[in-house]
Design a protein around this motif. Sequence first.
Motif, PDB file in Angstrom:
ATOM      1  N   GLY A 149       0.812  -1.202   0.000  1.00  0.00           N
ATOM      2  CA  GLY A 149       0.000   0.000   0.000  1.00  0.00           C
ATOM      3  C   GLY A 149       0.849   1.257   0.000  1.00  0.00           C
ATOM      4  N   PHE A 150       0.221   2.370  -0.364  1.00  0.00           N
ATOM      5  CA  PHE A 150       0.835   3.695  -0.330  1.00  0.00           C
ATOM      6  C   PHE A 150       0.265   4.491   0.844  1.00  0.00           C
ATOM      7  CE2 PHE A 150       1.196   3.325  -5.138  1.00  0.00           C
ATOM      8  CZ  PHE A 150       2.577   3.278  -5.163  1.00  0.00           C
ATOM      9  N   LEU A 151       1.121   5.223   1.519  1.00  0.00           N
ATOM     10  CA  LEU A 151       0.697   6.239   2.484  1.00  0.00           C
ATOM     11  C   LEU A 151       1.633   7.415   2.292  1.00  0.00           C
ATOM     12  CD1 LEU A 151      -0.952   7.159   5.002  1.00  0.00           C
ATOM     13  CD2 LEU A 151       0.839   6.093   6.405  1.00  0.00           C
ATOM     14  N   GLY A 152       1.092   8.593   1.963  1.00  0.00           N
ATOM     15  CA  GLY A 152       2.015   9.691   1.722  1.00  0.00           C
ATOM     16  C   GLY A 152       1.338  10.990   1.353  1.00  0.00           C
ATOM     17  N   TYR A 153       2.166  12.028   1.230  1.00  0.00           N
ATOM     18  CA  TYR A 153       1.675  13.342   0.840  1.00  0.00           C
ATOM     19  C   TYR A 153       0.962  13.245  -0.516  1.00  0.00           C
ATOM     20  CZ  TYR A 153       4.993  15.255   4.319  1.00  0.00           C
ATOM     21  OH  TYR A 153       5.683  15.550   5.465  1.00  0.00           O
ATOM     22  N   ALA A 154      -0.096  14.014  -0.661  1.00  0.00           N
ATOM     23  CA  ALA A 154      -0.813  14.040  -1.944  1.00  0.00           C
ATOM     24  C   ALA A 154       0.120  14.473  -3.071  1.00  0.00           C
ATOM     25  CB  ALA A 154      -2.007  14.974  -1.839  1.00  0.00           C
ATOM     26  N   SER A 155       1.052  15.377  -2.783  1.00  0.00           N
ATOM     27  CA  SER A 155       1.989  15.844  -3.813  1.00  0.00           C
ATOM     28  C   SER A 155       2.910  14.715  -4.282  1.00  0.00           C
ATOM     29  CB  SER A 155       2.818  17.019  -3.288  1.00  0.00           C
ATOM     30  OG  SER A 155       3.499  16.679  -2.095  1.00  0.00           O
ATOM     31  N   ALA A 156       3.164  13.722  -3.426  1.00  0.00           N
ATOM     32  CA  ALA A 156       3.961  12.570  -3.852  1.00  0.00           C
ATOM     33  C   ALA A 156       3.194  11.755  -4.885  1.00  0.00           C
ATOM     34  CB  ALA A 156       4.320  11.701  -2.653  1.00  0.00           C
ATOM     35  N   PHE A 157       1.874  11.621  -4.689  1.00  0.00           N
ATOM     36  CA  PHE A 157       1.051  10.939  -5.682  1.00  0.00           C
ATOM     37  C   PHE A 157       0.998  11.745  -6.976  1.00  0.00           C
ATOM     38  CE2 PHE A 157      -1.548   8.957  -1.998  1.00  0.00           C
ATOM     39  CZ  PHE A 157      -0.563   8.015  -1.801  1.00  0.00           C
ATOM     40  N   ASP A 158       0.977  13.077  -6.855  1.00  0.00           N
ATOM     41  CA  ASP A 158       1.054  13.930  -8.048  1.00  0.00           C
ATOM     42  C   ASP A 158       2.326  13.602  -8.825  1.00  0.00           C
ATOM     43  OD1 ASP A 158      -1.254  15.251  -7.250  1.00  0.00           O
ATOM     44  OD2 ASP A 158      -0.184  16.939  -6.361  1.00  0.00           O
ATOM     45  N   GLY A 159       3.443  13.505  -8.111  1.00  0.00           N
ATOM     46  CA  GLY A 159       4.729  13.221  -8.742  1.00  0.00           C
ATOM     47  C   GLY A 159       4.754  11.868  -9.437  1.00  0.00           C
ATOM     48  N   ILE A 160       4.142  10.878  -8.810  1.00  0.00           N
ATOM     49  CA  ILE A 160       4.109   9.533  -9.390  1.00  0.00           C
ATOM     50  C   ILE A 160       3.332   9.526 -10.702  1.00  0.00           C
ATOM     51  CG2 ILE A 160       3.155   7.214  -9.095  1.00  0.00           C
ATOM     52  CD1 ILE A 160       3.841   7.413  -6.123  1.00  0.00           C
ATOM     53  N   VAL A 161       2.119  10.105 -10.710  1.00  0.00           N
ATOM     54  CA  VAL A 161       1.317  10.062 -11.944  1.00  0.00           C
ATOM     55  C   VAL A 161       1.940  10.938 -13.034  1.00  0.00           C
ATOM     56  CG1 VAL A 161      -0.812   9.472 -10.726  1.00  0.00           C
ATOM     57  CG2 VAL A 161      -0.286  11.864 -11.158  1.00  0.00           C
ATOM     58  N   GLN A 162       2.560  12.041 -12.648  1.00  0.00           N
ATOM     59  CA  GLN A 162       3.234  12.870 -13.651  1.00  0.00           C
ATOM     60  C   GLN A 162       4.390  12.107 -14.296  1.00  0.00           C
ATOM     61  OE1 GLN A 162       4.305  16.440 -11.506  1.00  0.00           O
ATOM     62  NE2 GLN A 162       2.156  17.029 -11.208  1.00  0.00           N
ATOM     63  N   TYR A 163       5.138  11.355 -13.483  1.00  0.00           N
ATOM     64  CA  TYR A 163       6.244  10.552 -14.018  1.00  0.00           C
ATOM     65  C   TYR A 163       5.709   9.456 -14.948  1.00  0.00           C
ATOM     66  CZ  TYR A 163       9.868   7.000 -14.224  1.00  0.00           C
ATOM     67  OH  TYR A 163      10.770   6.064 -14.671  1.00  0.00           O
TER      68      TYR A 163
ATOM     69  N   GLU B 289      -1.916  17.018   2.583  1.00  0.00           N
ATOM     70  CA  GLU B 289      -2.233  17.989   1.529  1.00  0.00           C
ATOM     71  C   GLU B 289      -3.530  17.593   0.832  1.00  0.00           C
ATOM     72  OE1 GLU B 289       2.475  18.597   0.326  1.00  0.00           O
ATOM     73  OE2 GLU B 289       1.251  17.011  -0.558  1.00  0.00           O
ATOM     74  N   SER B 290      -4.094  18.534   0.076  1.00  0.00           N
ATOM     75  CA  SER B 290      -5.336  18.266  -0.641  1.00  0.00           C
ATOM     76  C   SER B 290      -5.073  17.347  -1.837  1.00  0.00           C
ATOM     77  CB  SER B 290      -5.943  19.593  -1.112  1.00  0.00           C
ATOM     78  OG  SER B 290      -7.106  19.362  -1.867  1.00  0.00           O
ATOM     79  N   LEU B 291      -5.897  16.332  -1.973  1.00  0.00           N
ATOM     80  CA  LEU B 291      -5.782  15.382  -3.074  1.00  0.00           C
ATOM     81  C   LEU B 291      -6.675  15.817  -4.225  1.00  0.00           C
ATOM     82  CD1 LEU B 291      -4.817  12.587  -4.178  1.00  0.00           C
ATOM     83  CD2 LEU B 291      -6.854  11.608  -3.071  1.00  0.00           C
ATOM     84  N   GLY B 292      -6.077  16.065  -5.382  1.00  0.00           N
ATOM     85  CA  GLY B 292      -6.833  16.516  -6.547  1.00  0.00           C
ATOM     86  C   GLY B 292      -7.576  15.367  -7.213  1.00  0.00           C
ATOM     87  N   PRO B 293      -8.727  15.649  -7.818  1.00  0.00           N
ATOM     88  CA  PRO B 293      -9.518  14.585  -8.466  1.00  0.00           C
ATOM     89  C   PRO B 293      -8.789  13.919  -9.631  1.00  0.00           C
ATOM     90  CG  PRO B 293     -10.396  16.776  -8.990  1.00  0.00           C
ATOM     91  CD  PRO B 293      -9.381  16.967  -7.909  1.00  0.00           C
ATOM     92  N   ASP B 294      -7.968  14.673 -10.370  1.00  0.00           N
ATOM     93  CA  ASP B 294      -7.238  14.075 -11.493  1.00  0.00           C
ATOM     94  C   ASP B 294      -6.218  13.053 -10.998  1.00  0.00           C
ATOM     95  OD1 ASP B 294      -8.664  15.601 -13.259  1.00  0.00           O
ATOM     96  OD2 ASP B 294      -7.107  17.122 -13.530  1.00  0.00           O
ATOM     97  N   THR B 295      -5.506  13.412  -9.928  1.00  0.00           N
ATOM     98  CA  THR B 295      -4.515  12.488  -9.372  1.00  0.00           C
ATOM     99  C   THR B 295      -5.200  11.240  -8.838  1.00  0.00           C
ATOM    100  OG1 THR B 295      -2.969  14.254  -8.809  1.00  0.00           O
ATOM    101  CG2 THR B 295      -2.755  12.196  -7.585  1.00  0.00           C
TER     102      THR B 295
END
Length: 227
Positions: free
Chosen positions: A146-160, A181-187
């Motif tokens: 599983g993942f547990l982490g800052y929403a911005s880390a998930f942003d970084g993963i999907v962008q990569y 942090e706030s989790l965006g719907p696109d992420t």
Amino acid sequence: LQQIIDHAGSTTPFYQHLGTGKTILDFPVVNKSLIRENFEKFRSEPFKSKPFIRMTTSGSTGTPFTVYQDLNKKNRNYADTLYFAKMAGYSIGHKLYYMKIWSENNKISRLQEWMQNILPVDVIKLDDKVLSDLIRSIENNKRSKGFLGYASAFDGIVQYLNKTGSSPVMGNIRSAIAISESLGPDTRREMNQYFNTNVVSRYSNLENGILAQQCTQNDEFHVNAAS
């Protein structure tokens, strides 16, 4: 709420001038700076002689802050964490990729990593090389994780993954919880597409524990009313 208000007014030096029978409107707004400057005045007299656990924030998103918790609160935090993690799909024993700022103040020992099956991922160093190694690690280990982490880390993963034209990652990801942090719907949508798991946003802090968490089916938050 009235019990908490009466408790504060009758046992805490900072609020003793209010006494009991007041409402929340009678209480002044305070902040962490004021609490730090008057820390002993905020401590409830009946609890001063009881065992407590010192909890200190890392200061990664602000100024470090310390509170005291009794054993009951600490145990409730453990129970809440397991309960809400299970709601998101996590079970004890799953490998946990924990993505946040890891500093000297909050790093865990190798023994803790092994016992809790945690892989710390420092988001300060989340460049393409780290992300490439991370994805490879996930694909090579077929066990539940599983993942547990800052929403911005998930942003970084999907962008990569978008940048590299990746196909879905076959890594047996069973849960993904965004914190801090706030989790965006696109992420949220793209994490589901790449890892076949529903990302949920958790609102929590070290002082209070888990306050609320999204369910996996939609965007609504379930408040941790029990604690």
